[in-house]
Design an enzyme around this catalytic site. Structure first.
Site, PDB file in Angstrom:
ATOM      1  N   GLU A 121       0.040  -1.371   5.644  1.00 62.46           N
ATOM      2  CA  GLU A 121       1.091  -0.961   6.585  1.00 62.46           C
ATOM      3  C   GLU A 121       0.935   0.507   6.959  1.00 62.46           C
ATOM      4  OE1 GLU A 121       4.890   0.667   8.033  1.00 62.46           O
ATOM      5  OE2 GLU A 121       3.878   1.211   6.165  1.00 62.46           O
ATOM      6  N   ASP A 178       0.829  -1.210   0.000  1.00 62.08           N
ATOM      7  CA  ASP A 178       0.000   0.000   0.000  1.00 62.08           C
ATOM      8  C   ASP A 178       0.864   1.261   0.000  1.00 62.08           C
ATOM      9  OD1 ASP A 178       0.809  -0.843   2.622  1.00 62.08           O
ATOM     10  OD2 ASP A 178      -0.525   0.660   3.488  1.00 62.08           O
TER      11      ASP A 178
HETATM   12 ZN   LIG Z   1       6.712   2.134   4.178  1.00 63.35          ZN
END
Ligand SMILES: [Zn+2]
Length: 385
Positions: A145, A83
């Protein structure tokens, strides 16, 4: 298996960056990462890896990918997140989703944080003879994340056995990192009773209570700084930041409710839940005789502090290969979750954290060849000998 099915490095980077995969706690920004996962799955499959695409429970449209070659208990995991953060295209000089080469830099959203890392890994293993692996090589690609860390959390919850050593390729300028602080964000809400300001006995003032809470938090912060310190960090003590406060509506009205948000950054060795309990205990005691209602809750699951021993094989190998001793950083990573899976973990990847989360994010071309070489050397050290 036909290795020519793997596109050239820059083409892979271009394809990964072209697939939007923003993750955010704001629903209007949040996107699926499935197209990035599918690209990686295709390429890794073509290289002879067994691939597993895992839906992240309770996060529709979010997936992790585990790609494995070889077998055995002592594998090396090369990990990254798929992401990116949200972006403001008006502040970019080029299209964030189009890889643009200029001045020996590759611009694009996720070029350095951290889709580019996957392209380097794929390039490093393009000619790998998977039949020669003595220990497994695992490529791990996670979801979310940058927001909830739901991908890494799900792997930790499932106690997925992945390997013995792990590298997370977050941008560190190819220098090894073995410690970072944790992060917790907590909401403290005080509820009293509103009423006309002319007579205090007509209500119970939440802001009065908040002033006691603020004083107690500052006292707690001082105590934490004397109890805990680690000279490896630029800011050697744990920090507590007062970040947001909102309460009341009018000067002539007793404040009925007040809410404070704080950010806590503990050092390795400090447990997040223990800190939360300690804070709650202290604040309950502070407001004990006021008749005000106190509620504390976490704004997100938090990221534990992280430390891998300097003696770990992956730390030692990275130090020898790069000529840099492993250091501490100020940002949180998925490291603690991989550690919960029994892996000695370091953070080391191409590009600079200064470019991450910025308009005109780029990967410097000069990081690419050394990055590929380093990945090859680690694979050789942990999987081939
Ligand atoms: Zn990162």
């Amino acid at each position: 298996m036909n290795k020519t099915e793997l596109p050239p490095l820059l083409h892979m980077m271009r394809r990964l960056i072209a697939e939007p995969s923003v993750s955010s706690v704001s629903a209007e920004w949040d996107q699926s990462n499935v197209r990035v996962i599918d690209l990686l799955q295709d390429w890794l499959h073509n290289l002879g890896f067994q691939t597993e695409k895992l839906a992240v429970p309770n996060y529709p449209g979010k997936f992790n990918l585990i790609a494995t070659a070889g077998s055995g208990p002592e594998g090396l995991v090369l990990a990254g997140h798929t992401d990116t953060v949200p972006f403001d295209s008006s502040r970019w000089s080029t299209d964030p989703f189009e890889l643009t080469e200029r001045d020996n830099r590759l611009y694009g959203l996720g070029s350095t944080d951290m889709k580019g890392f996957f392209a380097l890994v794929l390039e490093a293993i393009r000619d790998l003879d998977t039949g020669k692996l003595r220990q497994p090589l695992v490529i791990l690609a996670t979801a979310d994340e940058e927001s909830s860390m739901s991908g890494a959390r799900a792997l930790a919850d499932a106690q997925k056995q992945l390997g013995r050593h792990a590298l997370i390729g977050e941008p560190t300028g190819l220098k090894p990192i073995r410690l970072h602080k944790g992060i917790a964000m907590e909401c403290i809400r005080i509820t009293g009773r509103s009423g006309h300001s002319s007579n205090p006995s007509l209500g119970n003032n939440a802001l009065d209570g908040m002033s006691l809470v603020l004083a107690e938090i500052l006292q707690w912060r001082n105590e934490l700084a004397t109890r805990f310190s680690n000279p490896l960090f630029e800011v050697a003590t744990p920090t507590v930041n007062l970040g947001h406060i909102h309460g009341g509506d009018n000067p002539n009205r007793i404040c009925g409710q007040c809410e404070l948000h704080i950010d806590i950054r503990p050092l390795p060795g400090m447990d997040l839940d223990e800190l939360r309990r300690e804070l709650d205990r202290r604040l309950q005691r502070t407001l004990h005789s006021t008749g005000l209602k106190l509620e504390c809750h976490s704004l997100f699951g938090g990221v534990p502090a992280f430390e891998t021993p300097a003696s770990a094989a992956i730390v030692q190998a990275a130090e020898v290969l790069t000529g840099h001793s492993a250091e501490a950083v100020a940002f949180g990573t998925e490291g603690p979750f991989l550690q919960q899976l029994g892996m000695d973990t370091i953070i080391m990847g191409p590009g600079s954290i200064d470019q991450a989360h910025q308009p005109d994010e780029f990967m410097a071309m000069e990081q690419i060849e050394p990055g590929i070489t380093l990945i090859k050397q680690l694979i050789h050290r942990f999987c081939m000998t």
